[in-house]
Design a protein around this motif. Structure first.
Motif, PDB file in Angstrom:
ATOM      1  N   VAL A   1       9.585 -29.208 -28.422  1.00  0.00           N
ATOM      2  CA  VAL A   1       9.205 -28.999 -29.734  1.00  0.00           C
ATOM      3  C   VAL A   1       7.532 -28.973 -29.685  1.00  0.00           C
ATOM      4  O   VAL A   1       6.901 -28.508 -29.827  1.00  0.00           O
ATOM      5  CB  VAL A   1       9.869 -30.217 -30.621  1.00  0.00           C
ATOM      6  CG1 VAL A   1       8.800 -29.943 -32.171  1.00  0.00           C
ATOM      7  CG2 VAL A   1      10.371 -30.954 -30.652  1.00  0.00           C
ATOM      8  N   ALA A   2       7.709 -26.982 -30.802  1.00  0.00           N
ATOM      9  CA  ALA A   2       5.527 -26.643 -31.280  1.00  0.00           C
ATOM     10  C   ALA A   2       5.216 -27.218 -31.841  1.00  0.00           C
ATOM     11  O   ALA A   2       5.283 -26.242 -32.958  1.00  0.00           O
ATOM     12  CB  ALA A   2       6.689 -24.947 -30.355  1.00  0.00           C
ATOM     13  N   ASN A   3       5.905 -28.220 -31.661  1.00  0.00           N
ATOM     14  CA  ASN A   3       4.777 -29.094 -32.747  1.00  0.00           C
ATOM     15  C   ASN A   3       4.452 -29.887 -32.536  1.00  0.00           C
ATOM     16  O   ASN A   3       4.335 -31.205 -31.636  1.00  0.00           O
ATOM     17  CB  ASN A   3       5.358 -29.210 -34.481  1.00  0.00           C
ATOM     18  CG  ASN A   3       4.611 -28.495 -35.860  1.00  0.00           C
ATOM     19  OD1 ASN A   3       4.608 -29.670 -35.998  1.00  0.00           O
ATOM     20  ND2 ASN A   3       5.144 -27.650 -35.907  1.00  0.00           N
ATOM     21  N   ARG A   4       3.656 -30.872 -33.664  1.00  0.00           N
ATOM     22  CA  ARG A   4       3.109 -32.323 -33.380  1.00  0.00           C
ATOM     23  C   ARG A   4       3.426 -33.601 -34.262  1.00  0.00           C
ATOM     24  O   ARG A   4       4.311 -33.764 -34.885  1.00  0.00           O
ATOM     25  CB  ARG A   4       1.230 -32.468 -33.241  1.00  0.00           C
ATOM     26  CG  ARG A   4       0.967 -32.158 -34.740  1.00  0.00           C
ATOM     27  CD  ARG A   4      -0.251 -31.711 -34.999  1.00  0.00           C
ATOM     28  NE  ARG A   4      -1.309 -32.995 -34.198  1.00  0.00           N
ATOM     29  CZ  ARG A   4      -1.633 -33.915 -35.306  1.00  0.00           C
ATOM     30  NH1 ARG A   4      -0.860 -33.775 -36.979  1.00  0.00           N
ATOM     31  NH2 ARG A   4      -1.678 -34.652 -34.825  1.00  0.00           N
TER      32      ARG A   4
ATOM     33  N   THR B   1       0.505 -19.648 -23.977  1.00  0.00           N
ATOM     34  CA  THR B   1       0.541 -21.308 -23.221  1.00  0.00           C
ATOM     35  C   THR B   1       2.028 -22.474 -23.646  1.00  0.00           C
ATOM     36  O   THR B   1       2.143 -23.089 -22.734  1.00  0.00           O
ATOM     37  CB  THR B   1      -0.334 -22.182 -24.306  1.00  0.00           C
ATOM     38  OG1 THR B   1      -1.691 -21.486 -23.314  1.00  0.00           O
ATOM     39  CG2 THR B   1      -0.567 -23.743 -23.274  1.00  0.00           C
ATOM     40  N   ILE B   2       2.016 -22.309 -24.936  1.00  0.00           N
ATOM     41  CA  ILE B   2       3.532 -22.799 -25.466  1.00  0.00           C
ATOM     42  C   ILE B   2       4.857 -22.337 -24.035  1.00  0.00           C
ATOM     43  O   ILE B   2       5.355 -23.299 -23.634  1.00  0.00           O
ATOM     44  CB  ILE B   2       4.045 -22.934 -26.845  1.00  0.00           C
ATOM     45  CG1 ILE B   2       2.640 -23.794 -27.710  1.00  0.00           C
ATOM     46  CG2 ILE B   2       5.286 -23.930 -26.714  1.00  0.00           C
ATOM     47  CD1 ILE B   2       1.908 -23.910 -29.049  1.00  0.00           C
ATOM     48  N   ILE B   3       5.248 -21.623 -24.227  1.00  0.00           N
ATOM     49  CA  ILE B   3       5.914 -20.726 -23.447  1.00  0.00           C
ATOM     50  C   ILE B   3       5.906 -21.060 -22.138  1.00  0.00           C
ATOM     51  O   ILE B   3       7.103 -21.634 -21.654  1.00  0.00           O
ATOM     52  CB  ILE B   3       6.950 -19.377 -23.681  1.00  0.00           C
ATOM     53  CG1 ILE B   3       6.802 -19.083 -25.591  1.00  0.00           C
ATOM     54  CG2 ILE B   3       7.319 -18.462 -22.586  1.00  0.00           C
ATOM     55  CD1 ILE B   3       6.488 -18.043 -25.477  1.00  0.00           C
TER      56      ILE B   3
ATOM     57  N   GLY C   1      -3.883 -27.614 -24.926  1.00  0.00           N
ATOM     58  CA  GLY C   1      -5.393 -27.124 -25.547  1.00  0.00           C
ATOM     59  C   GLY C   1      -6.016 -28.161 -26.747  1.00  0.00           C
ATOM     60  O   GLY C   1      -5.994 -29.244 -26.456  1.00  0.00           O
ATOM     61  N   PRO C   2      -7.540 -27.776 -26.169  1.00  0.00           N
ATOM     62  CA  PRO C   2      -8.890 -28.798 -26.878  1.00  0.00           C
ATOM     63  C   PRO C   2      -8.019 -28.626 -29.014  1.00  0.00           C
ATOM     64  O   PRO C   2      -6.711 -28.357 -29.003  1.00  0.00           O
ATOM     65  CB  PRO C   2      -9.554 -28.073 -27.470  1.00  0.00           C
ATOM     66  CG  PRO C   2      -9.472 -26.323 -27.317  1.00  0.00           C
ATOM     67  CD  PRO C   2      -8.052 -26.343 -26.171  1.00  0.00           C
ATOM     68  N   ALA C   3      -9.096 -30.174 -29.760  1.00  0.00           N
ATOM     69  CA  ALA C   3      -8.378 -30.267 -31.161  1.00  0.00           C
ATOM     70  C   ALA C   3      -7.925 -28.854 -31.909  1.00  0.00           C
ATOM     71  O   ALA C   3      -6.685 -28.834 -32.599  1.00  0.00           O
ATOM     72  CB  ALA C   3      -8.827 -30.747 -31.713  1.00  0.00           C
TER      73      ALA C   3
ATOM     74  N   SER D   1      -4.371 -24.364 -29.450  1.00  0.00           N
ATOM     75  CA  SER D   1      -3.526 -24.941 -28.646  1.00  0.00           C
ATOM     76  C   SER D   1      -1.784 -24.776 -29.754  1.00  0.00           C
ATOM     77  O   SER D   1      -1.157 -23.860 -28.609  1.00  0.00           O
ATOM     78  CB  SER D   1      -4.242 -26.287 -29.164  1.00  0.00           C
ATOM     79  OG  SER D   1      -4.431 -27.083 -30.296  1.00  0.00           O
ATOM     80  N   TYR D   2      -1.870 -26.044 -30.710  1.00  0.00           N
ATOM     81  CA  TYR D   2      -0.714 -25.199 -30.778  1.00  0.00           C
ATOM     82  C   TYR D   2      -0.727 -24.080 -32.116  1.00  0.00           C
ATOM     83  O   TYR D   2       1.099 -23.807 -31.902  1.00  0.00           O
ATOM     84  CB  TYR D   2      -0.262 -26.646 -32.745  1.00  0.00           C
ATOM     85  CG  TYR D   2      -0.829 -27.884 -32.204  1.00  0.00           C
ATOM     86  CD1 TYR D   2       0.987 -28.352 -31.596  1.00  0.00           C
ATOM     87  CD2 TYR D   2      -1.925 -28.629 -31.862  1.00  0.00           C
ATOM     88  CE1 TYR D   2       0.378 -29.959 -30.654  1.00  0.00           C
ATOM     89  CE2 TYR D   2      -2.058 -29.575 -31.295  1.00  0.00           C
ATOM     90  CZ  TYR D   2      -0.561 -30.136 -31.322  1.00  0.00           C
ATOM     91  OH  TYR D   2      -0.509 -31.556 -30.539  1.00  0.00           O
TER      92      TYR D   2
END
Length: 629
Positions: free
Chosen positions: A7-10, A65-67, A52-54, A59-60
């Motif tokens: 899941v590419a989220n938070r 990077t997510i892939i 990654g950072p905040a 990051s998101y």
């Protein structure tokens, strides 16, 4: 069937997707930024990867990077959630190119609906009714001003690539257009990397009606009825419900058929929402509802649709992405009862709805009453880096009145401290006679802010609870002090039945006993009593505040940052004469802009920041000098 999902989220979004995936026996992978290392969504997943950072842009929002995280963990598919990269066609293409399954619509559909001007042109060609306005390529301020003048005021400026109310401004008169356009373009560029705008005629009594649509890879498209999202503040949805109150069979047929036609026009696959604006000046009429935009993703408010249809929309997403046909045909999808969702935000309604950040030292939500979707927990942090929504509260009942009553009760039982929330504000919205009557439009909140936003005084029950907490904290009778209520004092008399407590400068007589106590009361290390009442949090003391002589005259002219953020505009220079309420600086925090205004007429004495500066809460940004008497 898909076997593993990243899941590419938070936060709440990731937790929501994980719940369904895990119920289906699907392995889960979380991604997280540095401040989210111990977040609930990270612990909930089977695997987690630091990306990654905040800052979201580091990051998101970094698709590569997510892939890489998905490939490294063996994830088979990527679910984007909602927000961040969920409507990024380039990211969707990169996911597929990497040999992964994209749990979302085709990139072509995302592109077709991603730009509001192109989407409106496409819908007009598909004979879907659209709102009149300007969709031209000429983006010069002069041309836009000219087109706005032709449309007539009020006019609405909207970011072409926008969403969530960002890059959107209502302009009441021609003289205000240039400043609104500049602010709108700046916010659109920061949020979407695209500062182009379109113009629309402003509907004077608008209702925001949206239709949940779903398509599969076999050519089937269905709707799951409509939602009403008219209760908004600054174009951000606050309370949503399904079905829409006052929706006739004819109007429902018109809007749902238009939504299906819109989805079919772009070969839609997966979950999507077609949004319409309705002129509610004479009720909801089939010929007074126009296409506004399409969100090519799952929506924040999807739980109300799930409640009234009995469908798990995330499960449908996974099944459709796995190549399966839709689980139900149109005639098998029915409405049952009524559902209402309220968004619990970390913000201070009584303080201009400014975001609130910090540690959730006390965090209690009414999960025994209703469905609660959240991604935070007691002891966690609300940071300035992400959206201020901390939970969604969803009530479902046989009738709209029953759902409203249940949700109002739930909102009134929210307990959060020291982070401020809008729980009390939500309670007052749901209890307002006009909302109960279904008399809603997008100006509902703005028109009633003087009633809905101010925090009421603590109830007698809340004061009694505070007095009891203080008494028990002292392990005996409250200590005698000059600040106790000694009304009726005489030698050898029984103790007076009240205690004097203070909320800021205001004093209250708190009963020392009550049969009707609200929720928990907390005694802090500083001797303050925190009590929760009707969704509000009151911090009371047994002593009056100490007056600060330096600030007793009504302010020292310092313009301080009300929250951490980034300075995105400085509208004045040293030496400028300003009037009370005039915008001085603009801060960006939690993805929204906040204008800081002059507290009185005066002259700009100093400015200590520049555009681009990151500032902490309480830092002095500028200072005004009052004009000589």
């Amino acid at each position: 069937m898909i076997k593993s999902i990243l899941v590419a989220n938070r936060g709440e979004i990731a937790c929501r997707v994980f719940r369904t995936a895990q119920s289906m026996g699907i392995a889960t992978v979380a991604v997280y930024s540095e401040p989210d290392a111990d977040a609930p969504h990270v612990r909930m997943a089977d695997q987690a990867v630091l990306i990654g950072p905040a800052a979201a842009r580091e990051s998101y929002l970094v698709g590569e990077t997510i892939i890489e995280a998905a490939l490294a963990t063996g994830a088979q598919a990527i679910h984007p959630g909602y927000g961040f990269l969920s409507e990024n066609a380039q990211f969707a293409e990169a996911v597929v190119a990497a040999g992964l399954i994209w749990i979302g619509p085709p990139p072509s559909a995302i592109r077709a609906m991603g730009l509001k001007d192109a989407a409106k042109s496409l819908m007009a060609a598909a004979q879907v009714p659209v709102t009149p306005g300007y969709l031209g390529e000429d983006q010069s301020p002069e041309r836009l001003q000219s087109e706005a003048d032709k449309i007539g005021y009020p006019v609405l400026i909207k970011a072409v690539a926008g969403g969530g109310g960002k890059g959107m401004r209502k302009v009441e008169q021609a003289a205000d257009f240039a400043a609104a356009l500049t602010s709108c373009k700046r916010e659109a560029s920061a949020s979407f990397g695209d500062d182009r705008v379109l113009l629309e005629t402003y509907v004077t009594r608008p209702r925001h009606i949206e239709v949940q649509v779903f398509g599969d890879g076999h050519g089937n498209v269905v709707h799951l009825y409509e939602r009403d999202c008219s209760l908004q503040r600054r174009h951000q949805k606050v309370i949503e419900e399904a079905p829409a109150p006052g929706m006739s069979d004819a109007a429902r047929a018109a809007v749902t058929q238009a939504a299906v036609k819109a989805a079919q026009a772009v070969g839609y696959v997966g979950a999507g929402t077609v949004e319409f604006i309705a002129d509610a000046s004479d009720g909801l009429k089939p010929d007074r509802i126009w296409f506004m935009e399409m969100n090519t993703r799952l929506q924040v408010e999807h739980p109300v649709t799930e409640a009234v249809t009995g469908v798990d929309l995330v499960e449908w997403q996974i099944r459709v992405a796995s190549g399966e046909p839709l689980p139900l045909a149109q005639d098998q999808i029915t409405l049952t009862g009524h559902a209402i969702e309220a968004r619990l935000y970390a913000e201070n309604p009584a303080g201009g709805f400014l975001p609130s950040i910090g540690t959730l030292e006390h965090f209690k939500l009414p999960e025994d009453l209703i469905r609660v979707d959240t991604g935070v927990e007691e002891g966690g942090e609300v940071s300035p880096f992400y959206d201020p929504m901390i939970a969604k509260l969803i009530a479902h009942a046989a009738t709209r009145e029953g759902a409203s009553d249940l949700l109002a009760q739930a909102c009134s039982e929210v307990e959060v401290w020291p982070v401020k929330t809008n729980a009390g504000f939500l309670t007052r919205c749901l209890d307002h006679p006009d909302f109960i009557a279904g008399d809603v439009d997008t100006s509902f909140i703005e028109a009633r802010l003087d009633v809905l936003a101010p925090r009421p005084a603590p109830s007698e029950a809340a004061l009694a609870s505070a007095a009891m907490a203080l008494t028990l904290g002292d392990e005996a009778e409250p200590a005698a002090t000059p600040w106790r209520d000694l009304t009726g004092f005489r030698l050898n008399a029984a103790r007076a039945p009240t205690m004097r407590l203070y909320l800021g400068d205001e004093g209250f007589d708190a009963p020392l006993a009550s049969d009707d106590l609200p929720g928990d009361a907390l005694l802090t290390q500083d001797g303050e009593i925190v009590v929760f009442d009707a969704g509000e949090t009151f911090v009371l003391t047994a002593r009056p505040p100490i007056k600060d002589a330096a600030h007793a005259g009504g302010g020292d002219g310092a313009i301080r940052a009300p929250m951490p953020g980034k300075v995105v505009a400085v509208a004045v220079c040293v030496g400028d004469k300003v009037t009370r309420g005039q915008a001085l600086l603009t801060l960006e925090a939690m993805k929204m802009e906040h204008a800081l205004t002059a507290p009185f007429d005066g002259e700009v004495e100093s400015i200590s920041v520049s555009v681009g500066d990151q500032v902490s809460e309480g830092v002095t940004l500028a200072r005004l000098a009052a004009p000589p008497a």
